[in-house]
Scaffold this motif. Structure first.
Motif, PDB file in Angstrom:
ATOM      1  N   LYS A   1      -8.084   5.064 -22.824  1.00 26.61           N
ATOM      2  CA  LYS A   1      -8.339   4.734 -21.420  1.00 26.61           C
ATOM      3  C   LYS A   1      -9.627   5.416 -21.006  1.00 26.61           C
ATOM      4  O   LYS A   1      -9.996   6.449 -21.549  1.00 26.61           O
ATOM      5  CB  LYS A   1      -7.219   5.242 -20.516  1.00 26.61           C
ATOM      6  N   GLY A   2     -10.289   4.837 -20.016  1.00 24.96           N
ATOM      7  CA  GLY A   2     -11.507   5.457 -19.517  1.00 24.96           C
ATOM      8  C   GLY A   2     -12.102   4.672 -18.372  1.00 24.96           C
ATOM      9  O   GLY A   2     -11.472   3.776 -17.817  1.00 24.96           O
ATOM     10  N   LYS A   3     -13.328   5.045 -18.052  1.00 23.70           N
ATOM     11  CA  LYS A   3     -14.065   4.372 -16.980  1.00 23.70           C
ATOM     12  C   LYS A   3     -15.449   3.982 -17.482  1.00 23.70           C
ATOM     13  O   LYS A   3     -16.053   4.696 -18.275  1.00 23.70           O
ATOM     14  CB  LYS A   3     -14.200   5.286 -15.768  1.00 23.70           C
ATOM     15  N   ASN A   4     -15.913   2.851 -16.996  1.00 25.28           N
ATOM     16  CA  ASN A   4     -17.284   2.375 -17.219  1.00 25.28           C
ATOM     17  C   ASN A   4     -17.650   2.287 -18.703  1.00 25.28           C
ATOM     18  O   ASN A   4     -18.477   3.039 -19.205  1.00 25.28           O
ATOM     19  CB  ASN A   4     -18.287   3.252 -16.473  1.00 25.28           C
ATOM     20  N   ILE A   5     -17.060   1.329 -19.390  1.00 25.78           N
ATOM     21  CA  ILE A   5     -17.302   1.130 -20.819  1.00 25.78           C
ATOM     22  C   ILE A   5     -18.606   0.370 -21.040  1.00 25.78           C
ATOM     23  O   ILE A   5     -19.010  -0.463 -20.225  1.00 25.78           O
ATOM     24  CB  ILE A   5     -16.119   0.374 -21.464  1.00 25.78           C
ATOM     25  N   THR A   6     -19.274   0.686 -22.149  1.00 26.81           N
ATOM     26  CA  THR A   6     -20.483  -0.027 -22.555  1.00 26.81           C
ATOM     27  C   THR A   6     -20.352  -0.384 -24.026  1.00 26.81           C
ATOM     28  O   THR A   6     -20.047   0.468 -24.852  1.00 26.81           O
ATOM     29  CB  THR A   6     -21.738   0.850 -22.364  1.00 26.81           C
ATOM     30  N   TYR A   7     -20.551  -1.659 -24.336  1.00 24.94           N
ATOM     31  CA  TYR A   7     -20.581  -2.105 -25.726  1.00 24.94           C
ATOM     32  C   TYR A   7     -21.980  -2.635 -25.973  1.00 24.94           C
ATOM     33  O   TYR A   7     -22.408  -3.619 -25.372  1.00 24.94           O
ATOM     34  CB  TYR A   7     -19.539  -3.198 -25.983  1.00 24.94           C
ATOM     35  N   LYS A   8     -22.722  -1.942 -26.840  1.00 25.60           N
ATOM     36  CA  LYS A   8     -24.117  -2.307 -27.106  1.00 25.60           C
ATOM     37  C   LYS A   8     -24.439  -1.905 -28.542  1.00 25.60           C
ATOM     38  O   LYS A   8     -24.094  -0.800 -28.974  1.00 25.60           O
ATOM     39  CB  LYS A   8     -25.030  -1.576 -26.119  1.00 25.60           C
ATOM     40  N   ASP A   9     -25.112  -2.783 -29.256  1.00 28.28           N
ATOM     41  CA  ASP A   9     -25.506  -2.534 -30.647  1.00 28.28           C
ATOM     42  C   ASP A   9     -24.314  -2.116 -31.508  1.00 28.28           C
ATOM     43  O   ASP A   9     -24.383  -1.154 -32.293  1.00 28.28           O
ATOM     44  CB  ASP A   9     -26.606  -1.462 -30.712  1.00 28.28           C
ATOM     45  N   ASN A  10     -23.188  -2.814 -31.346  1.00 28.75           N
ATOM     46  CA  ASN A  10     -21.949  -2.549 -32.093  1.00 28.75           C
ATOM     47  C   ASN A  10     -21.399  -1.138 -31.883  1.00 28.75           C
ATOM     48  O   ASN A  10     -20.689  -0.606 -32.733  1.00 28.75           O
ATOM     49  CB  ASN A  10     -22.138  -2.820 -33.592  1.00 28.75           C
ATOM     50  N   LYS A  11     -21.740  -0.506 -30.781  1.00 32.43           N
ATOM     51  CA  LYS A  11     -21.238   0.824 -30.458  1.00 32.43           C
ATOM     52  C   LYS A  11     -20.584   0.785 -29.083  1.00 32.43           C
ATOM     53  O   LYS A  11     -21.090   0.153 -28.162  1.00 32.43           O
ATOM     54  CB  LYS A  11     -22.370   1.848 -30.457  1.00 32.43           C
ATOM     55  N   ILE A  12     -19.474   1.496 -28.962  1.00 35.35           N
ATOM     56  CA  ILE A  12     -18.767   1.579 -27.699  1.00 35.35           C
ATOM     57  C   ILE A  12     -18.941   2.979 -27.144  1.00 35.35           C
ATOM     58  O   ILE A  12     -18.739   3.975 -27.850  1.00 35.35           O
ATOM     59  CB  ILE A  12     -17.264   1.282 -27.876  1.00 35.35           C
ATOM     60  N   SER A  13     -19.322   3.071 -25.881  1.00 33.88           N
ATOM     61  CA  SER A  13     -19.405   4.364 -25.202  1.00 33.88           C
ATOM     62  C   SER A  13     -18.827   4.202 -23.806  1.00 33.88           C
ATOM     63  O   SER A  13     -18.777   3.112 -23.263  1.00 33.88           O
ATOM     64  CB  SER A  13     -20.854   4.855 -25.141  1.00 33.88           C
ATOM     65  N   ALA A  14     -18.357   5.337 -23.251  1.00 33.59           N
ATOM     66  CA  ALA A  14     -17.740   5.279 -21.934  1.00 33.59           C
ATOM     67  C   ALA A  14     -17.717   6.664 -21.312  1.00 33.59           C
ATOM     68  O   ALA A  14     -17.944   7.667 -21.992  1.00 33.59           O
ATOM     69  CB  ALA A  14     -16.325   4.729 -22.034  1.00 33.59           C
ATOM     70  N   ASN A  15     -17.419   6.694 -20.032  1.00 31.89           N
ATOM     71  CA  ASN A  15     -17.238   7.946 -19.305  1.00 31.89           C
ATOM     72  C   ASN A  15     -15.745   8.236 -19.190  1.00 31.89           C
ATOM     73  O   ASN A  15     -14.940   7.323 -19.115  1.00 31.89           O
ATOM     74  CB  ASN A  15     -17.836   7.847 -17.898  1.00 31.89           C
ATOM     75  N   THR A  16     -15.373   9.475 -19.144  1.00 34.91           N
ATOM     76  CA  THR A  16     -14.001   9.915 -18.897  1.00 34.91           C
ATOM     77  C   THR A  16     -13.004   9.235 -19.839  1.00 34.91           C
ATOM     78  O   THR A  16     -12.147   8.479 -19.418  1.00 34.91           O
ATOM     79  CB  THR A  16     -13.595   9.639 -17.437  1.00 34.91           C
ATOM     80  N   ILE A  17     -13.123   9.512 -21.127  1.00 35.81           N
ATOM     81  CA  ILE A  17     -12.236   8.887 -22.112  1.00 35.81           C
ATOM     82  C   ILE A  17     -10.996   9.748 -22.312  1.00 35.81           C
ATOM     83  O   ILE A  17     -11.076  10.964 -22.465  1.00 35.81           O
ATOM     84  CB  ILE A  17     -12.966   8.711 -23.467  1.00 35.81           C
ATOM     85  N   LYS A  18      -9.842   9.083 -22.335  1.00 37.09           N
ATOM     86  CA  LYS A  18      -8.562   9.708 -22.687  1.00 37.09           C
ATOM     87  C   LYS A  18      -7.937   8.815 -23.738  1.00 37.09           C
ATOM     88  O   LYS A  18      -7.905   7.605 -23.586  1.00 37.09           O
ATOM     89  CB  LYS A  18      -7.639   9.803 -21.483  1.00 37.09           C
ATOM     90  N   GLY A  19      -7.444   9.400 -24.814  1.00 36.74           N
ATOM     91  CA  GLY A  19      -6.887   8.572 -25.871  1.00 36.74           C
ATOM     92  C   GLY A  19      -5.657   9.151 -26.525  1.00 36.74           C
ATOM     93  O   GLY A  19      -5.410  10.342 -26.467  1.00 36.74           O
TER      94      GLY A  19
END
Length: 195
Positions: free
Chosen positions: A170-188
């Protein structure tokens, strides 16, 4: 002589009535012509501002309960269906309650995308009411998202969830770019086979 004068009177009457009928026809067409010219003048005034259906209000297309197939040499590659598709005043395509199933022949996998509402402006797809995505055992949901097909870039705004058989993130504001996923405030949560 009296009979001649009666005959002359009758002849004068017939000639007078003939001219009167002829005059009526002439007057009728003269009045009709003037009325037509007057109507053209009145209706032609400020024609652009007084149209019954302004150009902006006319939708170029609107479809209901639609199916779309993209067929490649290997078979049906994309199958899409939805309730409503239309073009809005900003020349964006609005799609309501639609699903897209995309089969990738090279990897033998299927992608599924579902959204209740999306806007497509021929460059980006905006999902203001959320988007669901499934590929193999991975499921993805974002509260709001914008996808740029030419860059294969997804920018999620708000909450998101990515889940599979082995993890839940779970998280906020996901970005998928150049086959990479990044996000703010990730909980898993990572699930392993060990008990």
């Amino acid at each position: 002589m009296k009979s001649l004068s009666n005959h002359q009177q009758l002849q004068r009457f017939l000639i007078a009535s003939h001219f009167t009928r002829g005059n009526l026809v002439i007057y009728f067409f003269l009045i009709l012509s003037l009325f037509s010219i007057l109507m053209v003048g009145v209706l032609g005034i400020d024609k652009e501002n007084k149209t019954l259906f302004p150009q902006e209000a006319i939708v170029r297309f609107e479809i209901f309960d639609f199916n779309y197939y993209k067929i490649s040499p290997l078979g049906v590659e994309i199958f899409a269906y939805g309730k409503i598709g239309r073009e809005n005043k900003k020349q964006e395509n609005e799609l309501e309650d639609f699903n897209i199933n995309h089969y990738l022949f090279d990897t033998h996998t299927q992608e599924t995308l579902h959204s209740h509402f999306a806007l497509y402006d021929n460059n980006t797809i905006n999902f203001p009411q959320g988007v669901y995505y499934i590929r193999n055992d991975t499921q993805f949901w974002s509260q709001r998202a914008t996808y740029t097909p030419s860059l294969k870039e997804l920018l999620g705004n708000g909450d998101f969830i990515i889940a599979s058989n082995t993890y839940r993130i779970k998280g906020k504001n996901i970005t998928y770019k150049d086959n990479k996923i990044s996000a703010n405030t990730i909980k898993g949560i990572l699930i392993t086979d060990k008990e």
